[in-house]
Design a protein around this motif. Structure first.
Motif, PDB file in Angstrom:
ATOM      1  N   ARG A 116      18.499 -14.660   9.573  1.00  0.00           N
ATOM      2  CA  ARG A 116      17.539 -14.048  10.182  1.00  0.00           C
ATOM      3  C   ARG A 116      16.774 -12.909   9.381  1.00  0.00           C
ATOM      4  O   ARG A 116      17.450 -11.955   8.931  1.00  0.00           O
ATOM      5  N   THR A 168      14.171  -9.890   9.205  1.00  0.00           N
ATOM      6  CA  THR A 168      13.188  -8.996   9.989  1.00  0.00           C
ATOM      7  C   THR A 168      12.601  -8.220   8.882  1.00  0.00           C
ATOM      8  O   THR A 168      13.066  -7.685   7.921  1.00  0.00           O
ATOM      9  N   THR A 215      15.775  -6.560   6.829  1.00  0.00           N
ATOM     10  CA  THR A 215      17.295  -6.911   6.973  1.00  0.00           C
ATOM     11  C   THR A 215      17.295  -8.361   6.967  1.00  0.00           C
ATOM     12  O   THR A 215      16.622  -9.328   7.380  1.00  0.00           O
ATOM     13  N   PHE A 217       4.858 -12.708   9.516  1.00  0.00           N
ATOM     14  CA  PHE A 217       5.386 -11.251   9.793  1.00  0.00           C
ATOM     15  C   PHE A 217       4.377 -10.204  10.332  1.00  0.00           C
ATOM     16  O   PHE A 217       4.446  -9.182  10.019  1.00  0.00           O
ATOM     17  N   TYR A 264       8.295   0.855   9.717  1.00  0.00           N
ATOM     18  CA  TYR A 264       9.238  -0.353   9.287  1.00  0.00           C
ATOM     19  C   TYR A 264       9.936  -0.110   7.916  1.00  0.00           C
ATOM     20  O   TYR A 264       9.583  -0.768   6.711  1.00  0.00           O
ATOM     21  N   SER A 273      10.867 -10.871  13.288  1.00  0.00           N
ATOM     22  CA  SER A 273      11.984 -11.789  13.002  1.00  0.00           C
ATOM     23  C   SER A 273      11.628 -12.979  13.010  1.00  0.00           C
ATOM     24  O   SER A 273      11.099 -13.840  13.690  1.00  0.00           O
ATOM     25  N   HIS A 274      12.165 -13.654  12.139  1.00  0.00           N
ATOM     26  CA  HIS A 274      12.147 -15.149  11.901  1.00  0.00           C
ATOM     27  C   HIS A 274      13.469 -15.603  11.245  1.00  0.00           C
ATOM     28  O   HIS A 274      13.986 -15.135  10.396  1.00  0.00           O
ATOM     29  N   ALA A 322       8.179  -8.652  17.588  1.00  0.00           N
ATOM     30  CA  ALA A 322       9.068  -9.576  17.055  1.00  0.00           C
ATOM     31  C   ALA A 322       9.589 -10.875  18.147  1.00  0.00           C
ATOM     32  O   ALA A 322       9.179 -10.995  19.273  1.00  0.00           O
TER      33      ALA A 322
END
Length: 244
Positions: free
Chosen positions: A176, A178, A158, A213, A154, A183-184, A39
């Motif tokens: 954000r 995820t 989110t 990702f 995973y 996460s981006h 991440a």
């Protein structure tokens, strides 16, 4: 070699085309190799603005998140674009009297995604013409949830708010995302409507790259047939106040 309609096709060529078509159909359900990516090191998200806010839940029956995945490469005509959707959007939206002070924390179980519902393919127009078979759809979904997204490790995507600016009917929302352990942060132009009975309707969209990702897009034949890195995501959320 025989001629038909003025064009010659050898048995070798017919066999090659048939094998190619079968390979491509299987390729739509095959797993692209994934790349382990940790991440991003991002600053902590601000606290959710719970105090003094009206809490809303997502009305799942009237809401949807939609992902468009595109074929690419010189042999793209042998593949399919895909429409991937879910209505299972969970979590809470906290609406302040000033919308720019509002926030949300949403979760989407990846197992809730379905692929290529016929009516939804029709909605997306000519680029989504034709309908993959039920077996192809099931195979594509199995590989998407397995080697591609690795839902065993995973299981949830989110969406966490970071802030909002702009007018209350068209705020630019920092969010954000995820997915797959990565996460981006994105800025998403979003339209907000009052729908009566205290409900809100929120719509918008953004583009994501699979590689952001840690997912390497599927490719075969040295790139002659592949899945485009970019995915287009849109959402239509109906929000209703939670009972106090």
């Amino acid at each position: 070699m025989r001629k038909k309609n003025g064009r010659a096709k050898s048995p070798w060529l017919r066999g090659l085309l048939g094998a190619l078509a079968l390979t491509v159909l299987a390729g739509c359900a095959s797993q692209p190799p994934t790349v382990a990516t940790s991440a991003q090191r991002l600053p902590p998200a601000p606290k959710l603005p719970v105090q003094g806010a009206t809490a809303y839940h997502v009305v799942r029956a009237d809401s949807q998140l939609r992902v468009l995945v595109y074929r690419a490469g010189p042999l793209a005509a042998f593949g399919h674009n895909h429409v991937i959707t879910t209505t299972d959007i969970q979590g809470t939206v906290y609406v302040q009297p000033r919308l720019d002070l509002s926030g949300f924390d949403l979760r989407i179980p990846l197992k809730s995604f379905v692929i290529d519902i016929p009516a939804q393919r029709v909605q997306e127009g000519p680029g989504f013409g034709g309908q993959p078979s039920r077996a192809d759809r099931a195979g594509t979904r199995k590989h998407m949830l397995g080697p591609v997204l690795d839902v065993a490790r995973y299981p949830v995507m989110t969406l966490r708010s970071l802030g909002m600016v702009g007018p209350p009917w068209y705020p630019r929302v920092s969010v954000r995302v995820t997915l797959h352990g990565v996460s981006h942060d994105f800025v998403v132009p979003t339209a907000v409507f009052h729908a009566g009975a205290g409900r809100l309707v929120v719509t918008g969209g953004l583009a994501l790259k699979q590689s952001d990702f840690g997912i390497k897009p599927f490719t075969i034949f040295n790139g002659a047939l592949s899945v485009r890195n970019r995915m287009d995501v849109s959402f239509h959320l109906v929000l209703a106040p939670k009972a106090r």
